[in-house]
Design a protein around this motif. Structure first.
Motif, short mmCIF file in Angstrom:
data_model
loop_
_atom_site.label_atom_id
_atom_site.label_comp_id
_atom_site.label_asym_id
_atom_site.label_seq_id
_atom_site.Cartn_x
_atom_site.Cartn_y
_atom_site.Cartn_z
N ASP A 324 16.50 -1.17 28.07
CA ASP A 324 16.13 -2.09 29.28
C ASP A 324 17.76 -2.88 29.38
N PRO A 325 17.89 -3.49 30.89
CA PRO A 325 19.80 -3.55 31.36
C PRO A 325 19.53 -4.85 31.00
N VAL A 326 17.93 -6.21 30.58
CA VAL A 326 18.36 -7.12 31.39
C VAL A 326 18.23 -7.00 29.58
N ARG A 327 17.71 -6.78 28.19
CA ARG A 327 17.67 -7.07 26.70
C ARG A 327 19.43 -6.06 26.62
N VAL A 328 20.23 -5.14 27.25
CA VAL A 328 21.68 -5.36 27.02
C VAL A 328 22.08 -6.78 27.32
N ALA A 329 21.74 -7.11 28.60
CA ALA A 329 21.94 -8.84 28.92
C ALA A 329 22.22 -9.81 27.80
N ASP A 330 20.93 -9.59 27.75
CA ASP A 330 20.88 -10.30 26.86
C ASP A 330 21.88 -10.50 24.89
N ASP A 331 21.56 -9.56 24.73
CA ASP A 331 22.67 -9.35 23.54
C ASP A 331 23.48 -9.87 23.94
#
Length: 398
Positions: A324-331
Motif C-alpha cells: 500500500d502506498p499509503v502505508r509506505v508514506a506513513d512509515d
C-alpha cells in the motif's frame, strides 16, 4: 531524486559489468549498491547464470591484512574475490557518472558464528542456537564490524550501506509450538555476559530480566497458552515485568555506540555510512502486508534508537516492504519525525512480488515516499526480480 539499484556480484558475473550498468542506466537510477559483503542465502534468480543461486557468507575482495591481522574474527572470502570484481565495477560506474554504494551485511554470518559460538546471541536459557546472529555487544564482534566497515570503504565506494548492524529478530527453521509475538521476542533477547554487563551499567537488574524471560518462555514451551497481541512496551511490561522491558530497551546502547564507531571508521576512509533499519523487512518481508504498528515505532525491538542515530549517521535507509502506498508514506513520515531533519532518508522498494504488481503501484509508492520526506528511493534487488518487474523502475522514476 537520488536512486540506486541493489545488485549482487553474481549478477555482474552472469551479465557482465557493462551490460548490467547499461540496464541500470536505462532504468533511470543514479547508482548501484553492490553486495560487497553478504550472507548465506538460497535465492531464486530468474535471469541469473543459474536459476537457483547459492550464496555464501563473506566478502568479494581480499581482506586487508592491516585491518584483520590482529583480530579474532575475519570475514570469509567469497570464491573469485581474488579477481577483484568490485574494481571493474568502480571503474565502470565512474565512466558513466554513477555512484557506487557498498552494500555490507555486518552481523549476520553463520560461518563465523559456527566457528566461534560465543560471539553469537545467547538466549535466556544459555543457548547459542542462532549461529548467524553475531552479538553487537561482544568486543570481538565490534572490532570485526569496524574493520569490515573500513575494508569496504577502501574499495572506493561512495557510501557503505550497513545491513544487520543491530540485533536481529528471533527466527528458527522449525517451531511446532504456538509462540506468540511477545514470547518470540523474549526468546530472542540476548543474555550473554557482555549484554548483561552493559544493561547492569545502565541500572537494569539483568538477572531478574533473564529469569522472567526464562520463566515465561519455558511455560509456553511446556504448554501454557501463548501471549496474544503485538509487542508493545506497555503490553510487554504487563506480561513480563518492567525489568524485562528495561533490559530490552538497554540494548540500544550497544547498537548506538557500535554504529557510532562504524560511522567514524567509514568517514576516516573517505566514505560515509548509510544505516539500514531492517524493521520494515521483519514486518513485511514475506507478504508485503505489515502489521498495524509502524516500522519506526517498532524498531526499538531490534535495539535501534532512531533519535540517537539521527544525530550519528549522515544517511538512513528504511525498507518499504509494503503493497500500500499509503502505508509506505506513513512509515516514511514516522521515520522522518524520529530521525530528525538532518540525515538523508532513503527508502528501499521492491519493484515486483510480493509488494508491487504494476508500474502504477510502484510509481505511487515512489511519489508517496518523496512526499513523506524521503530524499532517495532505491530498488531491491536486480538479481531477484524478473526483467518485467525491473522495467517498472523506469516509469516510477520518470
Amino acid at each position: 531524486m537520488d536512486s540506486a539499484l541493489y545488485v549482487f556480484v553474481e549478477d555482474l558475473r552472469a551479465e557482465g559489468v557493462r551490460g548490467l550498468l547499461d540496464r541500470a542506466s536505462a532504468y533511470g537510477v543514479r547508482g548501484v549498491a553492490v553486495a560487497a559483503a553478504y550472507h548465506q542465502a538460497r535465492d531464486v534468480t530468474p535471469h541469473g547464470a543459474s536459476r537457483l543461486t547459492l550464496r555464501r557468507d563473506g566478502v568479494h575482495f581480499p581482506p586487508p591484512d592491516d585491518l584483520f591481522g590482529g583480530l579474532r574474527l575475519a570475514p570469509p572470502v567469497q570464491p573469485g574475490a581474488e579477481d577483484r570484481p568490485l574494481d571493474e565495477l568502480r571503474r565502470a560506474c565512474a565512466d558513466r557518472g554513477m555512484r557506487l554504494h557498498g552494500w555490507t551485511v555486518f552481523l549476520r554470518n553463520a560461518t563465523l558464528g559456527l566457528a566461534c559460538p560465543d560471539v553469537t546471541v545467547e538466549n535466556c536459557f544459555g543457548d547459542h542456537g542462532s549461529p548467524a546472529d553475531l552479538c553487537p555487544s561482544h568486543p570481538d564482534v565490534r572490532a570485526y564490524a569496524v574493520a569490515l566497515a573500513r575494508a569496504v570503504a577502501r574499495q572506493g565506494v561512495d557510501t557503505v550501506v550497513a545491513e544487520s548492524l543491530h540485533f536481529g529478530p528471533f527466527t528458527c527453521e522449525r517451531c511446532l509450538v504456538a509462540l506468540g509475538p511477545m514470547d518470540a521476542f523474549l526468546f530472542g533477547l540476548c543474555f550473554c555476559a557482555h549484554c548483561m554487563r552493559r544493561a547492569a551499567d545502565l541500572g537494569v537488574n539483568a538477572e531478574v530480566a533473564r529469569q522472567e524471560c526464562a520463566r515465561i518462555v519455558a511455560g509456553v514451551l511446556d504448554g501454557d497458552p501463548p501471549a496474544e497481541g503485538e509487542v508493545t512496551r506497555a503490553a510487554l511490561t504487563a506480561y513480563a515485568g518492567p525489568e524485562a522491558v528495561a533490559y530490552a530497551r538497554a540494548r540500544s546502547e550497544s547498537v548506538t555506540s557500535l554504529v557510532g564507531e562504524v560511522a567514524a571508521a567509514v568517514t576516516a576512509e573517505g566514505a560515509r555510512l548509510t544505516f539500514t533499519d531492517a524493521t520494515g523487512a521483519v514486518k513485511g518481508q514475506t507478504h508485503g502486508l505489515p502489521s498495524a504498528g509502524l516500522a519506526a515505532h517498532d524498531s526499538w525491538q531490534l535495539g535501534i534508537d532512531l533519535v540517537a542515530l539521527g544525530d550519528l549517521v549522515p544517511s538512513f535507509a528504511v525498507l518499504g516492504y509494503a503493497r500500500d502506498p499509503v502505508r509506505v508514506a506513513d512509515d516514511v513520515a514516522a521515520y522522518r519525525r524520529s530521525v530528525g531533519k538532518n540525515p538523508e532518508l532513503r527508502v528501499v522498494l521492491r519493484p515486483g512480488a510480493p509488494d508491487t504488481d504494476s508500474a502504477d503501484r510502484l510509481a505511487a509508492k515512489v511519489r508517496a515516499a518523496r512526499t513523506a520526506g524521503a530524499g532517495a528511493v532505491d530498488f531491491s534487488a536486480y538479481g531477484l526480480a524478473p526483467f518485467d518487474a525491473l522495467g517498472r523502475i523506469t516509469e516510477a522514476l520518470a
